[in-house]
Structure formats: C-alpha cells, structure tokens
Design a protein around this motif. Structure first.
Motif, PDB file in Angstrom:
ATOM      1  N   THR A  58      -4.885   6.384  -0.815  1.00 10.85           N
ATOM      2  CA  THR A  58      -4.077   5.166  -0.750  1.00 10.85           C
ATOM      3  C   THR A  58      -4.310   4.304  -1.982  1.00 10.85           C
ATOM      4  O   THR A  58      -5.452   4.133  -2.410  1.00 10.85           O
ATOM      5  CB  THR A  58      -4.405   4.348   0.516  1.00 10.85           C
ATOM      6  OG1 THR A  58      -4.185   5.149   1.686  1.00 10.85           O
ATOM      7  CG2 THR A  58      -3.528   3.098   0.602  1.00 10.85           C
ATOM      8  N   ARG A  74      -7.453   2.051  -5.924  1.00 16.47           N
ATOM      9  CA  ARG A  74      -7.228   3.244  -5.122  1.00 16.47           C
ATOM     10  C   ARG A  74      -8.411   3.447  -4.202  1.00 16.47           C
ATOM     11  O   ARG A  74      -9.565   3.329  -4.621  1.00 16.47           O
ATOM     12  CB  ARG A  74      -7.050   4.477  -6.014  1.00 16.47           C
ATOM     13  CG  ARG A  74      -6.936   5.784  -5.221  1.00 16.47           C
ATOM     14  CD  ARG A  74      -6.820   7.006  -6.105  1.00 16.47           C
ATOM     15  NE  ARG A  74      -6.882   8.230  -5.301  1.00 16.47           N
ATOM     16  CZ  ARG A  74      -6.858   9.458  -5.800  1.00 16.47           C
ATOM     17  NH1 ARG A  74      -6.778   9.648  -7.117  1.00 16.47           N
ATOM     18  NH2 ARG A  74      -6.924  10.503  -5.001  1.00 16.47           N
ATOM     19  N   THR A 112       0.382   5.418   0.600  1.00 11.09           N
ATOM     20  CA  THR A 112      -0.488   6.534   0.972  1.00 11.09           C
ATOM     21  C   THR A 112       0.267   7.841   0.815  1.00 11.09           C
ATOM     22  O   THR A 112       1.427   7.950   1.229  1.00 11.09           O
ATOM     23  CB  THR A 112      -0.963   6.393   2.425  1.00 11.09           C
ATOM     24  OG1 THR A 112      -1.654   5.150   2.577  1.00 11.09           O
ATOM     25  CG2 THR A 112      -1.893   7.532   2.806  1.00 11.09           C
ATOM     26  N   SER A 114       0.856  -1.186   0.000  1.00 11.61           N
ATOM     27  CA  SER A 114       0.000   0.000   0.000  1.00 11.61           C
ATOM     28  C   SER A 114       0.891   1.235   0.000  1.00 11.61           C
ATOM     29  O   SER A 114       1.986   1.227   0.574  1.00 11.61           O
ATOM     30  CB  SER A 114      -0.931   0.022   1.211  1.00 11.61           C
ATOM     31  OG  SER A 114      -0.214   0.295   2.403  1.00 11.61           O
ATOM     32  N   THR A 116      -6.363  -6.464  -5.554  1.00 10.30           N
ATOM     33  CA  THR A 116      -5.834  -5.320  -4.820  1.00 10.30           C
ATOM     34  C   THR A 116      -5.328  -4.171  -5.681  1.00 10.30           C
ATOM     35  O   THR A 116      -4.825  -3.192  -5.140  1.00 10.30           O
ATOM     36  CB  THR A 116      -4.673  -5.767  -3.924  1.00 10.30           C
ATOM     37  OG1 THR A 116      -3.689  -6.401  -4.741  1.00 10.30           O
ATOM     38  CG2 THR A 116      -5.152  -6.730  -2.864  1.00 10.30           C
ATOM     39  N   MET A 127      -1.621  -6.195   6.065  1.00  6.90           N
ATOM     40  CA  MET A 127      -1.686  -6.394   4.615  1.00  6.90           C
ATOM     41  C   MET A 127      -2.582  -7.576   4.253  1.00  6.90           C
ATOM     42  O   MET A 127      -3.232  -7.582   3.211  1.00  6.90           O
ATOM     43  CB  MET A 127      -0.281  -6.620   4.051  1.00  6.90           C
ATOM     44  CG  MET A 127       0.661  -5.430   4.139  1.00  6.90           C
ATOM     45  SD  MET A 127       0.223  -4.097   2.969  1.00  6.90           S
ATOM     46  CE  MET A 127      -0.770  -3.040   4.024  1.00  6.90           C
ATOM     47  N   TYR A 144      -3.410   0.381  -3.646  1.00  6.83           N
ATOM     48  CA  TYR A 144      -3.047  -0.981  -3.271  1.00  6.83           C
ATOM     49  C   TYR A 144      -2.617  -1.739  -4.513  1.00  6.83           C
ATOM     50  O   TYR A 144      -3.258  -1.638  -5.569  1.00  6.83           O
ATOM     51  CB  TYR A 144      -4.234  -1.686  -2.609  1.00  6.83           C
ATOM     52  CG  TYR A 144      -4.685  -1.051  -1.318  1.00  6.83           C
ATOM     53  CD1 TYR A 144      -4.158  -1.465  -0.095  1.00  6.83           C
ATOM     54  CD2 TYR A 144      -5.639  -0.027  -1.317  1.00  6.83           C
ATOM     55  CE1 TYR A 144      -4.580  -0.878   1.098  1.00  6.83           C
ATOM     56  CE2 TYR A 144      -6.044   0.566  -0.136  1.00  6.83           C
ATOM     57  CZ  TYR A 144      -5.519   0.133   1.070  1.00  6.83           C
ATOM     58  OH  TYR A 144      -5.922   0.722   2.242  1.00  6.83           O
TER      59      TYR A 144
END
Length: 232
Positions: free
Chosen positions: A142, A138, A10, A8, A135, A209, A144
């Motif tokens: 953040t 967005r 951010t 991830s 995954t 995660m 992924y």
C-alpha cells in the motif's frame, strides 16, 4: 485554496508485477511514491501560466473571428471579456494576448490550454501527488499520498488498463470529514465500489483515512455523525 484528499492505493497481484508497478510510478528525486507524470505525462508546452485573463481574451478572439456560435453579440460573456480587456494597461494586454495565442495553439494541439486544465482533465487533481500529514510513504503493498481538489481516478484507471491482471484498491477522503469519499477497486479500467458524500458510509471512509479525527465527532441515533464543536 485547495481541498486536500488523503489517499491510499493497494495492489493485489503477482509479486513481480506489483514491484514493477511500484518502481515505475515512484520518483526518487521528489520522494513521491506515485508520480502522476510517470503514468500520464503532460506535454511540456502546457507548462505555462494558468490565468483567467487570456481565457477571456479567447472569448473575444473567437467572437471576432466568428469561429464560435455559442456567444451572441450582446452576451454577458463577451461583454465581460471586452470590459476586462479594455481596463488592462498596455503591458498586461500584450502579455495576455501572447498567452491567449499559446492557449489556442495548445488547445488545438493537445486539447488543453495549460497545466491546470490538463491536470484537472487528465489527472483529476490540481497538482501531482503531494505529502500531507506525513503520508507520502509505502507500507507493504500500500502507498499513501495526498491530492488536491479531487481524486486521481484517471491515474488509477490508466494503471489498471496497463496492468489488467492487477487489482488496484483505491480509497480517498476529503479533509472536510464526511465530504467526497471513494472506496473501491479498479481492474482493467473498470471501477467497482462506492462514492459517498455526507452519508454514514462517507464518514466511515473518512475515519479510515483520518483516524485521529474520529474523536472530534459523535454518532447520532440515525447513524449520521456530528462534529462535537457544532453541538456545544
């Protein structure tokens, strides 16, 4: 076989700058929320087959041309390369001789032989960002995504240097729960955080995660974690 890392990223900074970053790193065609090519582009000449055969030939070429002093005449590296080469049929020899020449030219020009060495050296991963466990997405500030065989730290570092006023909060964990984790912030090329492996902190990051995996483990009195199946 690749090991996959759930990741991830951010952003913290001015809204206009953050949106500029998100727009600049995504790729609409591949649906990637972060395309490493847009951050550190790979020269097209490196987009060739990655193989160990021409790498062994390079050892022979360097030895024969006396450009390398690191291999002696009876070194196991040279003997292995010679034996491998001599057991190739003519077609394979021709193919790998040509590939070895391209490798040497690429190393001279770009510092890397092929796509694989560039990816590992410049991106920190085997491939571009990939989608695993659904995954590639967005959520707010953040994004992924997943990587293969490593963290994409060089990508995050490059972005943080390009946008020094933005904080890039990066977190990633190996699918092998408790192995190879990272959590911290890049700002102006500098990292502040932790890299943990097989520690209680590593498991905490891994469970962030992979939250669905936590039920497969239980915590011991000393704070470490153990897989339920291993204790059956």
């Amino acid at each position: 076989m690749a090991n996959y890392y759930q990741s991830s990223l951010t952003l913290r900074g001015e809204r206009e700058t953050m949106e500029k970053i998100f727009d600049s790193i995504k790729d609409e065609e591949s649906k990637r929320v972060i395309d490493f090519e847009k951050v550190i582009p790979m020269p097209e000449e490196l987009n060739i087959e990655s193989s160990s055969d021409p790498e062994f030939l390079i050892i022979l070429l360097l030895r024969q041309s006396r450009l390398s002093l690191c291999y002696g005449p009876y070194s196991p590296e040279v003997k292995m390369a010679r034996d491998r080469y001599e057991h190739m049929d003519d077609e394979r020899k021709e193919k790998n001789e040509e590939l070895a020449r391209k490798y040497l030219m690429n190393i001279s020009k770009h510092g890397y032989a092929n796509w694989y060495s560039f990816h590992i050296g410049e991106w920190g991963t085997k491939w571009n960002s990939i989608e695993g466990y659904g995954t590639q997405r967005r959520e707010g500030d953040t994004i992924y995504f997943e990587t293969a065989n490593g963290f994409c730290e060089p990508i995050i570092e490059a972005l943080s240097k390009q946008y020094p006023d933005v904080e890039f909060i990066y977190e990633a964990a190996d699918e092998d729960i408790g192995s190879n984790t990272i959590k911290g912030t890049y700002k102006n090329g500098e990292f502040e955080g932790v890299r943990e492996h097989r520690t209680p902190a590593a498991f905490d990051i891994a469970f962030e995660m992979y939250p669905e995996q936590k039920k497969e483990f239980h915590q011991l009195e000393d704070g470490t974690w153990s897989c339920n199946e291993e204790d059956e």
